[in-house]
Design a protein around this motif. Sequence first.
Motif: not given
Length: 438
Positions: A123, A128, A130
Amino acid sequence: SVESGLADLRVFDAAGEPVPHAIRHAPAPPASEARFEPLPVFRLDAGTLAASGSEGFEIDAKISETGASVHLRSLHPSPTSPATAGTWLVDARSLGNEPVVGLELDLAPSAEDFVVQLRVEASGDLTQFHTLVPNAALARFTRGGYEIERLALDLPATRARYLRLTLIDGALPAELQGVTARIATPPAPPERQHTRLTGTPVAGEPGTFLYDLRDIGADLPIERIDVLPGEPNTLLEIQIDSALVAKGPWTRRHSGLVYRLEPGGTLRSAPISWRAGDQPLLRLIVSPKGGGDQHARPEIDVEWRPAQLVFVARGEGPFTLAYGKRGAADTAFEASRLVQLAGDERARLDETTATLGPPIPLAGELAYEPPPKPVAWRQIVLWSVLVLTVWTVLWLSVRLLGGAANGEAGNNQEAGNAGTDETVEAANSDPGSDRSNS
């Protein structure tokens, strides 16, 4: 190609003249040395994970002349959560724009064996995330006097500011004390091709299997062999021998452990480096030690790197790549020597690539057959002279023996005639005696 080591390969220019060539592995890009940097790590307890997004913890950031610092504080503390399970946040901001290609975990001392699954996420803003690695395996265990430990994670090169490690199966036996980042630009892995072979059990020898590399259909420079246990959670003690023919002699090439462990079958032993040269027969022996299955047929995955043809573009093109002549002598140069011959052109050696046109049969199937042996006229003449001499000696011997036999018979006849004459003469000289005797 019909000769070992591609000895029957040639390159000709448009005039039909051969040009110097070499066969080598494509050079791999130089690997940069890895650098290791310790990173701050924070454990997030179960209460923090229960909240969604960034609402489960509070961030205190401070920026000063010496740098920046971040402090995380859970909004939902859970003192009863185990210290060995959960999620950890790794602060990688100090690395700047350097790519992280791996993490090494430092656990508190513990003698307990374990195998866990871990997810790694990245992040840039703590909001957010991933996924970088959806399922990585960590392990430490001892068995039969052997010890296996894997506390390192390989990552795709990432420049994220934060990394999150989450246990998705199992629990660590001890507290995670630290995380070290491995920083390097990994070279591109060499291109490899591979194929899989199944062994043939040897009658009367449990746990022994034979493999023939010629079943691949070509004389290939095998570089690695990966032994594939058939069942999960399997640890085998093996040895691998090689030979030129089935009767031997056999040469020991490798001995050690191969394993395939759950969860997910993601923890496996590394492929075995192979340098057996022209010995195409493999013998795999599985020890019963550790409960190894001596009846299941382990498969092997053989790997090789395609060779690269390098030639000097001397003369006019197009150039012809010819192969398939049985009995051709090897005319290839050493690759390093050929590069030296190229002189100033060697800097562009890897940039200029030849392309292949459609194949054109030249001599056809006859080229695959070995050439006829030359007539040994000298040997034929010598054998002819020898045979003629023997027959001459035999003929002379027969003639001599025949002449000697005829001479002896003539002597015997003359001697008989002389005796008859003497008897007649004696009889004629004393007729009275003959009459009185009558």
